[in-house]
Design a protein around this motif. Structure first.
Motif, PDB file in Angstrom:
ATOM      1  N   MET A 209      18.971  94.073  42.766  1.00  0.00           N
ATOM      2  CA  MET A 209      18.383  94.866  43.869  1.00  0.00           C
ATOM      3  C   MET A 209      19.323  94.851  45.092  1.00  0.00           C
ATOM      4  SD  MET A 209      15.964  96.849  44.912  1.00  0.00           S
ATOM      5  CE  MET A 209      15.268  96.949  43.260  1.00  0.00           C
ATOM      6  N   GLN A 210      20.014  93.716  45.311  1.00  0.00           N
ATOM      7  CA  GLN A 210      20.948  93.639  46.436  1.00  0.00           C
ATOM      8  C   GLN A 210      22.048  94.700  46.292  1.00  0.00           C
ATOM      9  OE1 GLN A 210      20.358  91.869  49.115  1.00  0.00           O
ATOM     10  NE2 GLN A 210      22.125  92.894  50.039  1.00  0.00           N
ATOM     11  N   ARG A 211      22.442  94.963  45.048  1.00  0.00           N
ATOM     12  CA  ARG A 211      23.446  96.000  44.772  1.00  0.00           C
ATOM     13  C   ARG A 211      22.961  97.351  45.320  1.00  0.00           C
ATOM     14  NH1 ARG A 211      27.844  97.191  43.472  1.00  0.00           N
ATOM     15  NH2 ARG A 211      27.448  98.563  41.693  1.00  0.00           N
ATOM     16  N   LEU A 212      21.687  97.642  45.122  1.00  0.00           N
ATOM     17  CA  LEU A 212      21.139  98.913  45.599  1.00  0.00           C
ATOM     18  C   LEU A 212      21.193  98.982  47.122  1.00  0.00           C
ATOM     19  CD1 LEU A 212      17.960  99.974  43.596  1.00  0.00           C
ATOM     20  CD2 LEU A 212      20.337 100.620  43.263  1.00  0.00           C
ATOM     21  N   ILE A 213      20.805  97.879  47.747  1.00  0.00           N
ATOM     22  CA  ILE A 213      20.791  97.847  49.218  1.00  0.00           C
ATOM     23  C   ILE A 213      22.212  98.023  49.757  1.00  0.00           C
ATOM     24  CG2 ILE A 213      20.111  96.512  51.252  1.00  0.00           C
ATOM     25  CD1 ILE A 213      17.833  97.304  49.307  1.00  0.00           C
ATOM     26  N   ASP A 214      23.151  97.322  49.140  1.00  0.00           N
ATOM     27  CA  ASP A 214      24.551  97.460  49.559  1.00  0.00           C
ATOM     28  C   ASP A 214      25.035  98.892  49.337  1.00  0.00           C
ATOM     29  OD1 ASP A 214      24.497  94.795  50.163  1.00  0.00           O
ATOM     30  OD2 ASP A 214      25.534  94.148  48.322  1.00  0.00           O
ATOM     31  N   GLY A 215      24.637  99.457  48.208  1.00  0.00           N
ATOM     32  CA  GLY A 215      25.038 100.836  47.905  1.00  0.00           C
ATOM     33  C   GLY A 215      24.488 101.797  48.937  1.00  0.00           C
ATOM     34  N   PHE A 216      23.255 101.558  49.347  1.00  0.00           N
ATOM     35  CA  PHE A 216      22.631 102.436  50.337  1.00  0.00           C
ATOM     36  C   PHE A 216      23.357 102.320  51.683  1.00  0.00           C
ATOM     37  CE2 PHE A 216      19.108 103.147  53.504  1.00  0.00           C
ATOM     38  CZ  PHE A 216      19.093 104.516  53.367  1.00  0.00           C
ATOM     39  N   ARG A 217      23.752 101.096  52.030  1.00  0.00           N
ATOM     40  CA  ARG A 217      24.506 100.907  53.280  1.00  0.00           C
ATOM     41  C   ARG A 217      25.821 101.692  53.215  1.00  0.00           C
ATOM     42  NH1 ARG A 217      24.791  95.025  54.764  1.00  0.00           N
ATOM     43  NH2 ARG A 217      25.946  95.002  52.806  1.00  0.00           N
ATOM     44  N   TYR A 218      26.488 101.589  52.065  1.00  0.00           N
ATOM     45  CA  TYR A 218      27.743 102.326  51.882  1.00  0.00           C
ATOM     46  C   TYR A 218      27.494 103.828  52.046  1.00  0.00           C
ATOM     47  CZ  TYR A 218      31.833 104.337  49.600  1.00  0.00           C
ATOM     48  OH  TYR A 218      32.951 105.093  49.325  1.00  0.00           O
ATOM     49  N   PHE A 219      26.435 104.321  51.402  1.00  0.00           N
ATOM     50  CA  PHE A 219      26.099 105.753  51.488  1.00  0.00           C
ATOM     51  C   PHE A 219      25.874 106.163  52.937  1.00  0.00           C
ATOM     52  CE2 PHE A 219      22.509 108.855  51.707  1.00  0.00           C
ATOM     53  CZ  PHE A 219      23.193 109.970  51.263  1.00  0.00           C
ATOM     54  N   ARG A 220      25.115 105.368  53.691  1.00  0.00           N
ATOM     55  CA  ARG A 220      24.806 105.697  55.091  1.00  0.00           C
ATOM     56  C   ARG A 220      26.044 105.674  55.977  1.00  0.00           C
ATOM     57  NH1 ARG A 220      19.937 105.407  57.844  1.00  0.00           N
ATOM     58  NH2 ARG A 220      21.011 104.408  59.582  1.00  0.00           N
ATOM     59  N   GLN A 221      26.912 104.713  55.699  1.00  0.00           N
ATOM     60  CA  GLN A 221      28.071 104.556  56.593  1.00  0.00           C
ATOM     61  C   GLN A 221      29.260 105.418  56.198  1.00  0.00           C
ATOM     62  OE1 GLN A 221      28.762 100.315  56.636  1.00  0.00           O
ATOM     63  NE2 GLN A 221      26.953  99.915  57.898  1.00  0.00           N
ATOM     64  N   GLU A 222      29.468 105.607  54.895  1.00  0.00           N
ATOM     65  CA  GLU A 222      30.694 106.273  54.452  1.00  0.00           C
ATOM     66  C   GLU A 222      30.482 107.711  53.964  1.00  0.00           C
ATOM     67  OE1 GLU A 222      33.481 104.603  54.840  1.00  0.00           O
ATOM     68  OE2 GLU A 222      32.403 102.801  55.507  1.00  0.00           O
ATOM     69  N   VAL A 223      29.361 107.954  53.299  1.00  0.00           N
ATOM     70  CA  VAL A 223      29.182 109.260  52.653  1.00  0.00           C
ATOM     71  C   VAL A 223      28.389 110.229  53.522  1.00  0.00           C
ATOM     72  CG1 VAL A 223      28.328 110.462  50.602  1.00  0.00           C
ATOM     73  CG2 VAL A 223      29.238 108.114  50.406  1.00  0.00           C
ATOM     74  N   PHE A 224      27.236 109.763  53.971  1.00  0.00           N
ATOM     75  CA  PHE A 224      26.325 110.633  54.707  1.00  0.00           C
ATOM     76  C   PHE A 224      26.960 111.277  55.953  1.00  0.00           C
ATOM     77  CE2 PHE A 224      23.022 111.153  58.008  1.00  0.00           C
ATOM     78  CZ  PHE A 224      22.249 112.130  57.405  1.00  0.00           C
ATOM     79  N   PRO A 225      27.680 110.511  56.808  1.00  0.00           N
ATOM     80  CA  PRO A 225      28.229 111.100  58.036  1.00  0.00           C
ATOM     81  C   PRO A 225      29.082 112.331  57.761  1.00  0.00           C
ATOM     82  CG  PRO A 225      28.392 108.709  58.130  1.00  0.00           C
ATOM     83  CD  PRO A 225      27.961 109.053  56.729  1.00  0.00           C
ATOM     84  N   GLU A 226      29.838 112.320  56.657  1.00  0.00           N
ATOM     85  CA  GLU A 226      30.724 113.455  56.363  1.00  0.00           C
ATOM     86  C   GLU A 226      29.959 114.677  55.885  1.00  0.00           C
ATOM     87  OE1 GLU A 226      33.919 112.518  53.843  1.00  0.00           O
ATOM     88  OE2 GLU A 226      34.764 110.996  55.191  1.00  0.00           O
ATOM     89  N   GLN A 227      28.732 114.454  55.389  1.00  0.00           N
ATOM     90  CA  GLN A 227      27.963 115.586  54.874  1.00  0.00           C
ATOM     91  C   GLN A 227      26.701 115.805  55.707  1.00  0.00           C
ATOM     92  OE1 GLN A 227      27.646 116.045  50.650  1.00  0.00           O
ATOM     93  NE2 GLN A 227      29.108 114.411  50.217  1.00  0.00           N
ATOM     94  N   ARG A 228      26.727 115.262  56.933  1.00  0.00           N
ATOM     95  CA  ARG A 228      25.540 115.324  57.779  1.00  0.00           C
ATOM     96  C   ARG A 228      25.020 116.753  57.916  1.00  0.00           C
ATOM     97  NH1 ARG A 228      24.058 111.303  61.491  1.00  0.00           N
ATOM     98  NH2 ARG A 228      26.187 110.499  61.415  1.00  0.00           N
ATOM     99  N   GLU A 229      25.918 117.687  58.076  1.00  0.00           N
ATOM    100  CA  GLU A 229      25.496 119.076  58.255  1.00  0.00           C
ATOM    101  C   GLU A 229      24.785 119.620  57.021  1.00  0.00           C
ATOM    102  OE1 GLU A 229      25.124 121.217  60.806  1.00  0.00           O
ATOM    103  OE2 GLU A 229      25.438 119.236  61.702  1.00  0.00           O
ATOM    104  N   LEU A 230      25.379 119.308  55.852  1.00  0.00           N
ATOM    105  CA  LEU A 230      24.767 119.756  54.595  1.00  0.00           C
ATOM    106  C   LEU A 230      23.358 119.189  54.447  1.00  0.00           C
ATOM    107  CD1 LEU A 230      24.816 121.070  51.779  1.00  0.00           C
ATOM    108  CD2 LEU A 230      25.946 119.020  50.916  1.00  0.00           C
ATOM    109  N   PHE A 231      23.213 117.901  54.688  1.00  0.00           N
ATOM    110  CA  PHE A 231      21.897 117.272  54.533  1.00  0.00           C
ATOM    111  C   PHE A 231      20.892 117.831  55.542  1.00  0.00           C
ATOM    112  CE2 PHE A 231      24.174 113.960  52.105  1.00  0.00           C
ATOM    113  CZ  PHE A 231      23.324 113.893  51.006  1.00  0.00           C
ATOM    114  N   LYS A 232      21.378 118.114  56.759  1.00  0.00           N
ATOM    115  CA  LYS A 232      20.499 118.655  57.795  1.00  0.00           C
ATOM    116  C   LYS A 232      19.971 120.024  57.350  1.00  0.00           C
ATOM    117  CE  LYS A 232      20.577 119.430  62.793  1.00  0.00           C
ATOM    118  NZ  LYS A 232      21.497 119.523  63.947  1.00  0.00           N
ATOM    119  N   GLN A 233      20.892 120.780  56.792  1.00  0.00           N
ATOM    120  CA  GLN A 233      20.556 122.125  56.337  1.00  0.00           C
ATOM    121  C   GLN A 233      19.615 122.064  55.130  1.00  0.00           C
ATOM    122  OE1 GLN A 233      24.228 124.206  55.486  1.00  0.00           O
ATOM    123  NE2 GLN A 233      23.219 125.436  53.899  1.00  0.00           N
ATOM    124  N   LEU A 234      19.832 121.084  54.264  1.00  0.00           N
ATOM    125  CA  LEU A 234      19.002 120.944  53.056  1.00  0.00           C
ATOM    126  C   LEU A 234      17.625 120.350  53.387  1.00  0.00           C
ATOM    127  CD1 LEU A 234      21.553 119.510  50.454  1.00  0.00           C
ATOM    128  CD2 LEU A 234      20.402 121.732  50.327  1.00  0.00           C
TER     129      LEU A 234
END
Lengths: 224, 224, 224, 224
Positions: A1-26
């Motif tokens: 489960m810790q792997r999932l939490i770490d993965g989510f942190r990575y997603f929030r910090q590294e992936v999401f910011p670059e696609q913020r506009e796409l997610f906002k639109q979606l």
């Protein structure tokens, strides 16, 4: 489960910011063009395999990529297909099996799921493939039988798919295409069911050609 | 009822004596080559229409010539098909609808069978045809819609037929052919579903050609 | 299949022209007085045996002339009976078994249909007859046991028939009669269940008498 | 469809070669630690959101991340959970809803899915949440009601989950944890159901703490 939490942190910090506009639109709607039905297997990740972006694939996953036929008792798959065709107006439905599938192995050797009544009952929807292989594969080695069963199961589920009223209606209008695929985990290859030839052919991503399982049949009123 | 008794006397006195040998021979077994699935309608008499002799047609009749898909709850149709394919080893299955079918009218106007919960539930197996016609026949007059529905129902039941494991296995071996027909009571004509063209064509008994609904598909193992 | 096509040509050329008026008149409706439930067996041709004309018999055929009892899952038989009683307002329902019935043999020796799960499940509706015969026929030779089973099955299906709400209601009003028959293929004879005597008697077409299986029971509220 | 083919080419050329060893190793088996049940929505991509590698998440997706309760008719979800707990021996089950869910909107306004009988029937499994919100949210604005419904649906499906014999047994043994989450598409945030407090709390990936929905209950026979 810790792997999932770490993965989510990575997603929030590294992936999401670059696609913020796409997610906002979606955030307020989706309009995927494809309903992708595949197995719950942890090694089959449709978005990764097809490099799909958020919003592109409406993904239904269960064990054995099974589509029960239209019948008295509503299944989640049937509901999802009705929703995808009527509300999302998808233009493609793909049923995608895969190599080394636990559900197919259990179909082949029911003893593997003895004492699991729900799994056994669910796999009855794969009987069509089991019969076809049992009655047509004398002399084949076990691993080839499994490969056959996996392909026949895709063909059988395509048959089930065509019993759904919303699917039959959309096929008759020519606004929906259906596809049957098998994904090979070890080699990253896809076999595609070519209904016209009645067999599977290897997908060549470079060829620009894609055989499918859409029947010729159109609305009968136009034919007679 | 007296008509039946009189008819039976006629059969015993006039018909049976001339075919005594045939009946004696048939007394211990049957080997029909065709399973004929049609409606219970009193105007559709398969043996008369095809001049069939005793022993030639294994005949399943219900309302609407319906074949429920293979599912958790066994139906009489599914059992009969399994028996016909496995025990009798029939080489043909015909699903035959007909003009002026009460089941098709009820499918078109559910109000006709309100307060008949069993009929309504049974006709759910015809939803596939109802949807196809509803979504594809805007502007057609009612009687043409009924004709369409009757044809689409035959196509839909052929799809159901292909979900049966014994049928899929026999089709994959190439030892079974399936046919979808519509019989016109008033004109003694039969329309035949031609799966290759995706439409119905009039049966010409003199032509020697008979299109059918058998899919090209063969055992997948041979294809890839 | 060629036999069927040839038979149809014969029907169109030789039979239909002479009855053109009848068929034209029947084209827009049927009003049969009898629902005839019998086996799918190719040697049992109700219209031939009773010299019935188009429009006279509403014919339901399945394997074993079985009527499942009224229960949760709707069967085609139950729907057809509801339709026949409510819409067509038939005055008679006949359940007709026959000699040398494959379904009865399978009921007697389940091994005959091993590997046929749908047939086996369907034949459970005949368990009532199987039990009666198993527990009451010690010492009888096999062929007599089969004859007993065939008769008991008709009696058992008559009981099932009475579990249907529409049938029970029509019986209580005195507007429906039910009949249990067994047809002998080799000798063209019919045995009729006489509920009053509780046994089968041979049908004598010349006698003008026809015992039946209609219970005396009337609507309890009237006190009789 | 061309997007999918192009995506697959990219996967084969750019992604697969770097993970060839992993895929080769995975080719003969999976051992995911978590069953992740979420919506088919195209904007909810579990592997992306948790940066999961192939083989880590067994993913079940349907519309509305619904888990029907254990009942007479086997659903695909129940079969998948049985398989995940018994065969894969997962240690966690996550039910994850999400913002702007079409299924939740349809639950809120059934008119959105009128003429979609299968969707409507399927959403009955969400009635528990609909009732809770309808009877407890007077005065709330519509968008907050939708958020409530989405959370209550996760709670309701967690209750359904606990009706499954395999889940109840594993919980009683203390070898399984269950989790209820809601994912916010626009902000990349996750709310987590904290069963102890009886409410949802925001997931803080940095805190190292993760409340869950696992009941305290243990096997009653042990007295605790």
């Amino acid at each position: 489960m810790q792997r999932l939490i770490d993965g989510f942190r990575y997603f929030r910090q590294e992936v999401f910011p670059e696609q913020r506009e796409l997610f906002k639109q979606l955030a307020s709607g989706q309009s995927p063009s494809t309903l992708f039905i595949t197995c719950a297997d942890s090694r089959v990740m449709p978005e990764m395999i097809f490099n799909a972006q958020p919003g592109e694939l409406f993904v239904y996953r269960n064990i054995g990529n099974i589509v029960p036929p239209y019948a008295q008792h509503v299944s989640g798959v049937v509901a999802a297909i009705e929703y995808a065709v009527r509300v999302l107006q998808v233009r493609h439905i793909v049923i995608c099996g895969h190599s080394d599938c636990g559900a197919m192995k259990a179909l082949q050797k029911p003893a593997l799921v003895k004492d699991m009544p729900s799994v056994a009952a669910w796999l009855k929807h794969g009987d069509v493939a089991r019969y076809v292989v049992e009655h047509n594969s004398h002399g084949l080695p076990e691993d080839e039988k499994l490969a056959c069963l996996t392909r026949e199961n895709v063909v059988g589920q395509l048959e089930h798919l065509r019993t759904l009223p919303v699917v039959a209606a959309a096929l008759a209008r020519g606004i929906l295409n259906i596809h049957g695929w098998v994904y090979d985990i070890a080699h990253a290859e896809i076999d595609v069911f070519d209904a016209e030839q009645g067999c599977f052919v290897k997908l060549d991503p470079g060829s620009g050609k894609l055989p499918d399982a859409t029947p010729h049949l159109r609305f009968a009123a136009t034919g007679s």
